[in-house]
Design an enzyme around this catalytic site. Structure first.
Site, PDB file in Angstrom:
ATOM      1  N   ARG A 120       4.522  14.522 -29.889  1.00  0.00           N
ATOM      2  CA  ARG A 120       4.096  15.914 -30.034  1.00  0.00           C
ATOM      3  C   ARG A 120       5.222  16.713 -30.683  1.00  0.00           C
ATOM      4  O   ARG A 120       6.391  16.375 -30.531  1.00  0.00           O
ATOM      5  CB  ARG A 120       3.755  16.510 -28.666  1.00  0.00           C
ATOM      6  CG  ARG A 120       2.530  15.911 -28.009  1.00  0.00           C
ATOM      7  CD  ARG A 120       2.399  16.421 -26.566  1.00  0.00           C
ATOM      8  NE  ARG A 120       1.167  16.037 -25.931  1.00  0.00           N
ATOM      9  CZ  ARG A 120       0.967  14.890 -25.280  1.00  0.00           C
ATOM     10  NH1 ARG A 120       1.927  13.993 -25.205  1.00  0.00           N
ATOM     11  NH2 ARG A 120      -0.202  14.633 -24.706  1.00  0.00           N
ATOM     12  N   ARG A 164      15.031  14.603 -40.332  1.00  0.00           N
ATOM     13  CA  ARG A 164      16.290  14.457 -41.087  1.00  0.00           C
ATOM     14  C   ARG A 164      16.049  13.682 -42.380  1.00  0.00           C
ATOM     15  O   ARG A 164      16.585  14.024 -43.429  1.00  0.00           O
ATOM     16  CB  ARG A 164      17.332  13.724 -40.247  1.00  0.00           C
ATOM     17  CG  ARG A 164      17.739  14.455 -39.004  1.00  0.00           C
ATOM     18  CD  ARG A 164      18.931  15.364 -39.237  1.00  0.00           C
ATOM     19  NE  ARG A 164      19.307  16.012 -37.996  1.00  0.00           N
ATOM     20  CZ  ARG A 164      19.019  17.273 -37.712  1.00  0.00           C
ATOM     21  NH1 ARG A 164      18.384  18.030 -38.567  1.00  0.00           N
ATOM     22  NH2 ARG A 164      19.389  17.792 -36.561  1.00  0.00           N
ATOM     23  N   CYS A 171      14.745  16.385 -29.046  1.00  0.00           N
ATOM     24  CA  CYS A 171      13.713  15.483 -28.533  1.00  0.00           C
ATOM     25  C   CYS A 171      13.730  15.474 -27.006  1.00  0.00           C
ATOM     26  O   CYS A 171      14.791  15.545 -26.383  1.00  0.00           O
ATOM     27  CB  CYS A 171      13.957  14.062 -29.036  1.00  0.00           C
ATOM     28  SG  CYS A 171      13.861  13.873 -30.817  1.00  0.00           S
ATOM     29  N   GLU A 208       7.962  13.586 -22.706  1.00  0.00           N
ATOM     30  CA  GLU A 208       6.804  14.329 -22.193  1.00  0.00           C
ATOM     31  C   GLU A 208       6.661  14.055 -20.692  1.00  0.00           C
ATOM     32  O   GLU A 208       6.950  12.954 -20.228  1.00  0.00           O
ATOM     33  CB  GLU A 208       5.542  13.859 -22.940  1.00  0.00           C
ATOM     34  CG  GLU A 208       4.297  14.629 -22.638  1.00  0.00           C
ATOM     35  CD  GLU A 208       4.286  16.027 -23.229  1.00  0.00           C
ATOM     36  OE1 GLU A 208       3.616  16.889 -22.636  1.00  0.00           O
ATOM     37  OE2 GLU A 208       4.921  16.267 -24.263  1.00  0.00           O
ATOM     38  N   TYR A 214      -3.411  17.688 -35.573  1.00  0.00           N
ATOM     39  CA  TYR A 214      -3.511  16.624 -34.573  1.00  0.00           C
ATOM     40  C   TYR A 214      -4.149  15.416 -35.258  1.00  0.00           C
ATOM     41  O   TYR A 214      -5.265  15.514 -35.767  1.00  0.00           O
ATOM     42  CB  TYR A 214      -4.347  17.089 -33.378  1.00  0.00           C
ATOM     43  CG  TYR A 214      -3.616  18.145 -32.584  1.00  0.00           C
ATOM     44  CD1 TYR A 214      -2.838  17.780 -31.498  1.00  0.00           C
ATOM     45  CD2 TYR A 214      -3.658  19.485 -32.948  1.00  0.00           C
ATOM     46  CE1 TYR A 214      -2.129  18.738 -30.776  1.00  0.00           C
ATOM     47  CE2 TYR A 214      -2.955  20.444 -32.238  1.00  0.00           C
ATOM     48  CZ  TYR A 214      -2.191  20.056 -31.159  1.00  0.00           C
ATOM     49  OH  TYR A 214      -1.479  21.001 -30.457  1.00  0.00           O
ATOM     50  N   ARG A 222      -6.332  18.871 -28.598  1.00  0.00           N
ATOM     51  CA  ARG A 222      -6.644  20.287 -28.814  1.00  0.00           C
ATOM     52  C   ARG A 222      -7.789  20.418 -29.813  1.00  0.00           C
ATOM     53  O   ARG A 222      -7.613  20.885 -30.930  1.00  0.00           O
ATOM     54  CB  ARG A 222      -5.424  21.049 -29.311  1.00  0.00           C
ATOM     55  CG  ARG A 222      -4.315  21.246 -28.317  1.00  0.00           C
ATOM     56  CD  ARG A 222      -4.702  22.103 -27.123  1.00  0.00           C
ATOM     57  NE  ARG A 222      -5.215  23.405 -27.456  1.00  0.00           N
ATOM     58  CZ  ARG A 222      -4.492  24.519 -27.503  1.00  0.00           C
ATOM     59  NH1 ARG A 222      -3.220  24.489 -27.232  1.00  0.00           N
ATOM     60  NH2 ARG A 222      -5.065  25.667 -27.800  1.00  0.00           N
ATOM     61  N   ARG A 253       1.850  23.762 -33.728  1.00  0.00           N
ATOM     62  CA  ARG A 253       1.763  22.585 -32.862  1.00  0.00           C
ATOM     63  C   ARG A 253       1.153  21.434 -33.632  1.00  0.00           C
ATOM     64  O   ARG A 253       0.379  21.622 -34.560  1.00  0.00           O
ATOM     65  CB  ARG A 253       0.883  22.880 -31.646  1.00  0.00           C
ATOM     66  CG  ARG A 253       1.537  23.690 -30.549  1.00  0.00           C
ATOM     67  CD  ARG A 253       2.718  22.998 -29.872  1.00  0.00           C
ATOM     68  NE  ARG A 253       2.546  21.577 -29.678  1.00  0.00           N
ATOM     69  CZ  ARG A 253       1.969  20.996 -28.626  1.00  0.00           C
ATOM     70  NH1 ARG A 253       1.494  21.728 -27.646  1.00  0.00           N
ATOM     71  NH2 ARG A 253       1.859  19.689 -28.541  1.00  0.00           N
TER      72      ARG A 253
END
Length: 120
Positions: A89, A63, A74, A77, A107, A115, A7
């Site tokens: 994210r 890419r 994609c 959110e 992050y 997180r 993540r």
């Protein structure tokens, strides 16, 4: 080998194509370096963006890194009151011999607050 997830997230200052692509590239490169990630081992990558980001697909940055054969997707959110704006994210699914506790989640910028428990 097993399938594991990495993540990560990063924020941008504004909805600008170059900033979205540059920031996504920065995030992917840091994830790749921190996890010794070989693009050949990537099963797929999922990107989400907050509703305020509409000028570019973050997958384009992958890419541009040459990850042409990796399946990329994609999404927007979900909207949550008081959630972090201007945020990209990522969830990378990859094949590895690493244990769960060896995975380094990344992050960056204002996304560090998402997180704190995973911050390395």
């Amino acid at each position: 080998m097993v399938l594991r997830g990495i993540r990560g997230a990063i924020t941008v200052k504004e909805d600008n194509r170059l900033e979205i692509l540059g920031s996504t590239k920065e995030l992917l490169e840091q994830i790749q370096q921190a996890n010794s990630l070989n693009p050949e081992d990537i099963a797929s990558i999922f990107f989400t963006v907050t509703k305020d980001l509409t000028t570019a697909f973050p997958a384009e940055a992958a890419r541009n890194l040459g990850w042409d054969l990796v399946p990329l997707l994609c999404f927007q959110e979900i909207e949550v009151i008081d959630s972090l704006p201007f945020c990209i994210r990522v969830l990378i699914l990859f094949n590895t011999n690493k244990e769960q506790n060896e995975i380094k989640h990344i992050y960056l910028r204002n996304a560090e607050c998402l997180r704190k428990d995973l911050k390395t």
